[in-house]
Motif scaffolding. Structure first.
Motif, PDB file in Angstrom:
ATOM      1  N   ALA A   1      39.033  30.475  46.140  1.00  0.00           N
ATOM      2  CA  ALA A   1      39.443  31.816  46.582  1.00  0.00           C
ATOM      3  C   ALA A   1      40.748  32.220  45.909  1.00  0.00           C
ATOM      4  O   ALA A   1      40.888  33.353  45.435  1.00  0.00           O
ATOM      5  CB  ALA A   1      39.598  31.847  48.106  1.00  0.00           C
ATOM      6  N   LYS A   2      41.683  31.309  45.837  1.00  0.00           N
ATOM      7  CA  LYS A   2      42.966  31.619  45.199  1.00  0.00           C
ATOM      8  C   LYS A   2      42.805  31.869  43.708  1.00  0.00           C
ATOM      9  O   LYS A   2      43.403  32.803  43.159  1.00  0.00           O
ATOM     10  CB  LYS A   2      43.952  30.474  45.437  1.00  0.00           C
ATOM     11  CG  LYS A   2      44.409  30.380  46.876  1.00  0.00           C
ATOM     12  CD  LYS A   2      45.383  29.234  47.051  1.00  0.00           C
ATOM     13  CE  LYS A   2      45.889  29.187  48.475  1.00  0.00           C
ATOM     14  NZ  LYS A   2      46.986  28.224  48.629  1.00  0.00           N
ATOM     15  N   ARG A   3      41.995  31.060  43.040  1.00  0.00           N
ATOM     16  CA  ARG A   3      41.797  31.218  41.593  1.00  0.00           C
ATOM     17  C   ARG A   3      41.032  32.492  41.251  1.00  0.00           C
ATOM     18  O   ARG A   3      41.170  33.034  40.149  1.00  0.00           O
ATOM     19  CB  ARG A   3      41.052  30.017  41.016  1.00  0.00           C
ATOM     20  CG  ARG A   3      41.891  28.783  40.853  1.00  0.00           C
ATOM     21  CD  ARG A   3      41.178  27.722  40.039  1.00  0.00           C
ATOM     22  NE  ARG A   3      39.873  27.347  40.566  1.00  0.00           N
ATOM     23  CZ  ARG A   3      39.650  26.364  41.432  1.00  0.00           C
ATOM     24  NH1 ARG A   3      40.650  25.647  41.882  1.00  0.00           N
ATOM     25  NH2 ARG A   3      38.432  26.096  41.848  1.00  0.00           N
ATOM     26  N   SER A   4      40.228  32.989  42.182  1.00  0.00           N
ATOM     27  CA  SER A   4      39.404  34.162  41.876  1.00  0.00           C
ATOM     28  C   SER A   4      40.040  35.472  42.337  1.00  0.00           C
ATOM     29  O   SER A   4      39.358  36.475  42.446  1.00  0.00           O
ATOM     30  CB  SER A   4      38.003  33.995  42.463  1.00  0.00           C
ATOM     31  OG  SER A   4      38.062  33.876  43.865  1.00  0.00           O
ATOM     32  N   GLY A   5      41.328  35.458  42.598  1.00  0.00           N
ATOM     33  CA  GLY A   5      42.016  36.706  42.875  1.00  0.00           C
ATOM     34  C   GLY A   5      42.731  36.789  44.205  1.00  0.00           C
ATOM     35  O   GLY A   5      43.353  37.798  44.503  1.00  0.00           O
ATOM     36  N   ARG A   6      42.636  35.776  45.015  1.00  0.00           N
ATOM     37  CA  ARG A   6      43.307  35.736  46.320  1.00  0.00           C
ATOM     38  C   ARG A   6      42.800  36.831  47.249  1.00  0.00           C
ATOM     39  O   ARG A   6      41.950  37.616  46.894  1.00  0.00           O
ATOM     40  CB  ARG A   6      44.820  35.792  46.159  1.00  0.00           C
ATOM     41  CG  ARG A   6      45.340  34.641  45.320  1.00  0.00           C
ATOM     42  CD  ARG A   6      46.835  34.641  45.254  1.00  0.00           C
ATOM     43  NE  ARG A   6      47.253  33.515  44.429  1.00  0.00           N
ATOM     44  CZ  ARG A   6      48.327  32.818  44.631  1.00  0.00           C
ATOM     45  NH1 ARG A   6      49.126  33.123  45.613  1.00  0.00           N
ATOM     46  NH2 ARG A   6      48.622  31.819  43.849  1.00  0.00           N
ATOM     47  N   ASP A   7      43.306  36.833  48.473  1.00  0.00           N
ATOM     48  CA  ASP A   7      42.927  37.814  49.506  1.00  0.00           C
ATOM     49  C   ASP A   7      41.407  37.906  49.639  1.00  0.00           C
ATOM     50  O   ASP A   7      40.808  38.971  49.572  1.00  0.00           O
ATOM     51  CB  ASP A   7      43.530  39.187  49.214  1.00  0.00           C
ATOM     52  CG  ASP A   7      43.398  40.124  50.412  1.00  0.00           C
ATOM     53  OD1 ASP A   7      43.371  39.633  51.553  1.00  0.00           O
ATOM     54  OD2 ASP A   7      43.332  41.353  50.209  1.00  0.00           O
TER      55      ASP A   7
END
Length: 82
Positions: free
Chosen positions: A64-70
């Protein structure tokens, strides 16, 4: 956080939590602060050991963090990982 139910039911719960946090402006002493969260979701059928379940959730969190966060990212069940 542990939530009973199917992966889809939990996913909706975590998505609502993510959206609520993202839409809230917090007040600090200096200025308003916006916060976002990344959430990794893993589910099991009751036969998965806790270490495997936590590893799957951790993996989903970092995706999730690597793919853009939030965002909320679901992991495959550790029982089904190859």
């Amino acid at each position: 956080m542990v939530a009973p139910g199917t992966g889809d039911e939990c996913g909706h719960l975590y998505e609502r939590l993510r959206a609520a946090i993202s839409s809230t402006t917090f007040t600090s002493r200096v200025k308003p602060v916006s916060v976002t969260v990344s959430i990794g979701v893993a589910s099991c059928d009751g036969t998965t050991c806790l270490d495997d379940l936590l590893a799957a959730a951790d993996d989903a969190l970092y995706r999730a963090k690597r793919s853009g966060r939030d965002r909320v990212v679901h992991s495959d069940s550790p029982d089904r990982r190859e």
